[in-house]
Write an enzyme that holds these catalytic residues in place. Structure first.
Site, short mmCIF file in Angstrom:
data_model
loop_
_atom_site.label_atom_id
_atom_site.label_comp_id
_atom_site.label_asym_id
_atom_site.label_seq_id
_atom_site.Cartn_x
_atom_site.Cartn_y
_atom_site.Cartn_z
N THR A 196 0.79 -1.04 -0.11
CA THR A 196 0.13 0.14 -0.06
C THR A 196 0.94 1.26 -0.11
O THR A 196 0.35 2.44 -0.51
CB THR A 196 -1.07 -0.13 1.09
OG1 THR A 196 -0.37 0.22 2.72
CG2 THR A 196 -1.90 -1.27 1.16
N LEU A 242 -2.79 4.92 -0.70
CA LEU A 242 -4.36 4.57 -0.53
C LEU A 242 -4.20 2.86 -0.32
O LEU A 242 -4.21 2.07 -1.25
CB LEU A 242 -4.73 4.68 -2.07
CG LEU A 242 -5.63 5.88 -2.31
CD1 LEU A 242 -6.15 5.95 -3.62
CD2 LEU A 242 -6.71 6.33 -1.32
N HIS A 243 -4.32 2.73 0.99
CA HIS A 243 -4.17 1.51 1.53
C HIS A 243 -5.38 0.44 1.17
O HIS A 243 -5.20 -0.51 0.48
CB HIS A 243 -4.23 1.44 3.26
CG HIS A 243 -3.14 2.26 3.67
ND1 HIS A 243 -1.73 1.95 3.91
CD2 HIS A 243 -3.24 3.43 4.23
CE1 HIS A 243 -1.18 2.91 4.39
NE2 HIS A 243 -1.86 3.76 4.67
N ASP A 244 -6.47 0.76 1.71
CA ASP A 244 -7.72 -0.17 1.40
C ASP A 244 -8.20 -0.44 -0.04
O ASP A 244 -8.63 -1.46 -0.20
CB ASP A 244 -8.69 0.29 2.28
CG ASP A 244 -8.47 0.29 3.74
OD1 ASP A 244 -7.68 -0.64 4.46
OD2 ASP A 244 -9.03 1.13 4.35
N CYS A 246 -6.57 -1.28 -2.39
CA CYS A 246 -5.76 -2.72 -2.67
C CYS A 246 -6.64 -3.64 -2.51
O CYS A 246 -6.40 -4.68 -3.59
CB CYS A 246 -4.45 -2.75 -2.08
SG CYS A 246 -3.23 -1.23 -2.43
#
Length: 313
Positions: A196, A242-244, A246
């Site tokens: 991420t 933008l972690h989530d 992914c």
């Protein structure tokens, strides 16, 4: 292909919101059966409110949103207003939701949905602490064998932690829950910080969101405008990771990602390393693999997909 049936378990969070929007914009790839909310980035009353705000922003008010666990299984709640702001969705000026919460508890919805569908047909997509998922597994151990896959955002190996030196936030908030999930035997795919942190919302990428000219595109740009101030100062990076998203991007195009099937254990005993994902990347422990741990991503491909799909809403 038939769209994959998913449940999104979440604690929105700006990046959670983008992950939800990506899922809702991709009906040919996934059907969102429901959104279950958990305490994490902010308290439960706000995460369950924010999930409904996002559904209304996307024009998808038919997706049920359930409130779940309001605290971790064995620890006091740690939140992240310092990152996401006091509402969890600071940045855009979005109206309060008019759609109601669905009746019932998120954990019951998870259990009932897995039991009501054929085994191997429901994918769980946790974007926050794993409290709801672990509670469901504890209450109904039979569901572990019915889960098609758990694709989650959490942990880190090469990147270490982002809330402590050793631990990523989602796992740190409820390490006991994470331990239950990783020991459940269900197939698991992990999107750690190692991936991420490679999907940074640079100015050109954020300008592309804003240039969509839609309420969704502008809101996403304003979310990341707010969200990035913390990460740019912390990491000295060009933008916020933008972690989530992914998680939902993987369900659309897994070829964007590369990783290894390895053993991952969760530290629950040491306060120094509490919540650490001990990822046996080099396969030195002899412990059997229990998760596919992603290590790299095609960032340009990711943002091209995200921008194209958000333009649909």
């Amino acid at each position: 292909m038939t769209p994959r049936k998913i449940i999104i378990d979440t604690d929105p969070g700006q990046d959670d919101a983008v992950a939800i929007l990506l899922a809702l914009a991709s009906p040919e790839d996934m059907t969102v059966l429901g959104i279950t909310c958990v305490a994490g980035n902010v308290r439960l009353s706000l995460t369950s409110k924010n999930a409904r705000i996002v559904c209304e922003l996307a024009g998808k008010t038919d997706v049920p949103v359930y409130a779940g666990c309001d605290r971790p299984m064995g620890r006091d709640l740690v939140t992240a207003e310092h990152v996401h702001g006091k509402t969890g969705l600071d940045g855009p000026d979005l109206p309060d939701p008019t759609m109601p919460l669905a009746e019932g508890h998120a954990v019951d919805f998870i259990i009932d949905t897995l039991r009501d569908h054929a085994p191997g047909t429901i994918t769980l997509c946790p974007l926050g602490p794993l409290t709801n998922i672990a509670t469901a597994l504890e209450r109904a151990p039979d569901i572990a064998g019915r889960i098609a896959r758990i694709v989650l955002m959490g942990g880190g190996y090469f990147q270490g932690g982002n809330i402590t030196p050793a631990a990523e936030f989602n796992i740190y908030v409820d390490p006991q829950a994470a331990d239950i999930v990783f020991r459940s035997g269900a197939p698991i795919v992990v999107m750690p910080l190692d991936v991420t942190h490679k999907v940074l919302v640079t100015k050109p990428r954020n300008d592309a969101f804003r240039a969509l000219g839609t309420p969704v595109g502008i809101a996403v740009a304003e979310m990341t405008d707010f969200f990035e101030r913390f990460d740019k100062e912390k990491y000295g990076s060009e933008g916020a990771p933008l972690h989530d998203p992914c998680v939902t991007a993987y369900l659309i195009n897994p070829d964007l990602f590369t990783g290894r099937h390895i053993n991952v254990e969760i530290e629950t005993g040491s306060e120094l390393t509490m919540g650490m994902t001990v990822a046996d990347w080099w396969r030195v422990s002899g412990r059997p693999p229990n998760a596919t741990f992603m290590g790299d991503i095609d960032a340009d491909g990711f943002f091209a997909l995200l921008t194209e799909r958000l333009a649909r809403l």
